[in-house]
Motif scaffolding. Structure first.
Motif, short mmCIF file in Angstrom:
data_model
loop_
_atom_site.label_atom_id
_atom_site.label_comp_id
_atom_site.label_asym_id
_atom_site.label_seq_id
_atom_site.Cartn_x
_atom_site.Cartn_y
_atom_site.Cartn_z
N ASP A 1 -18.52 37.34 11.22
CA ASP A 1 -17.58 37.06 10.14
C ASP A 1 -16.13 37.34 10.53
OD1 ASP A 1 -19.74 36.42 8.55
OD2 ASP A 1 -19.78 38.35 7.51
N GLY A 2 -15.91 37.88 11.73
CA GLY A 2 -14.56 38.19 12.17
C GLY A 2 -13.99 39.46 11.56
N ARG A 3 -14.86 40.32 11.04
CA ARG A 3 -14.40 41.59 10.46
C ARG A 3 -14.40 42.67 11.53
NH1 ARG A 3 -18.35 43.18 6.41
NH2 ARG A 3 -19.77 41.76 7.46
N THR A 4 -13.44 43.59 11.43
CA THR A 4 -13.35 44.65 12.44
C THR A 4 -13.42 46.05 11.85
OG1 THR A 4 -10.93 44.61 12.35
CG2 THR A 4 -12.00 43.21 14.02
N ALA A 5 -13.49 46.17 10.52
CA ALA A 5 -13.55 47.49 9.89
C ALA A 5 -14.87 47.64 9.15
CB ALA A 5 -12.38 47.68 8.93
N VAL A 6 -15.62 48.67 9.52
CA VAL A 6 -16.87 48.98 8.82
C VAL A 6 -16.49 49.46 7.42
CG1 VAL A 6 -18.91 50.46 8.78
CG2 VAL A 6 -18.04 49.60 10.97
N ALA A 7 -17.05 48.83 6.41
CA ALA A 7 -16.74 49.20 5.04
C ALA A 7 -17.18 50.63 4.75
CB ALA A 7 -17.43 48.23 4.07
N GLY A 8 -16.45 51.29 3.90
CA GLY A 8 -16.78 52.65 3.52
C GLY A 8 -18.18 52.77 2.94
N LYS A 9 -18.58 51.77 2.15
CA LYS A 9 -19.92 51.81 1.54
C LYS A 9 -21.00 51.73 2.60
CE LYS A 9 -20.21 46.89 0.32
NZ LYS A 9 -21.27 46.50 1.22
#
Length: 90
Positions: free
Chosen positions: A31-39
Motif C-alpha cells: 500500500d506504500g505505507r511506511t508507518a506502523v499504526a499505533g493500533k
C-alpha cells in the motif's frame, strides 16, 4: 520443567508476533505505507505480548517507523477500560 514450558510459550509468542508483523509489513509495503499504526503496534503488545521496542526494531529493519504517539493513546485507552472494569466489579 516449568522453565522449559515458559521458554516454549515465549517462542510461540515470538513466532506468532513475527508472523503477524511480517504480514502487516508486506501489506503496508504493497500500500506504500511506511508507518506502523499505533493500533497495530498495540495489538502486538497487548494481545501477542510483543514488546514495543521489538516492533520498532523490526520496523526500522524494513525502513519503516512506528506511530508511537498513537500507540501511547491506545495504551491510555486500554488503561482507562481496565480501570472502568475494575470499578464495575466493586
Amino acid at each position: 520443567q516449568t522453565v522449559q514450558e515458559e521458554e516454549e510459550a515465549f517462542e510461540r509468542m515470538l513466532g506468532a508476533g513475527i508472523k503477524f508483523f511480517n504480514s502487516l509489513a508486506a501489506d503496508m509495503q504493497a500500500d506504500g505505507r511506511t508507518a506502523v499504526a499505533g493500533k497495530d503496534a498495540f495489538f502486538l503488545y497487548d494481545t501477542m505480548g510483543f514488546p514495543l521496542d521489538l516492533t520498532q526494531l523490526m520496523a526500522e529493519e524494513k525502513g519503516m517507523t512506528v506511530d508511537g504517539k498513537a500507540f501511547e493513546k491506545e495504551m491510555q485507552q486500554q488503561q482507562q477500560r481496565s480501570r472502568e472494569a475494575a470499578l464495575e466489579k466493586k
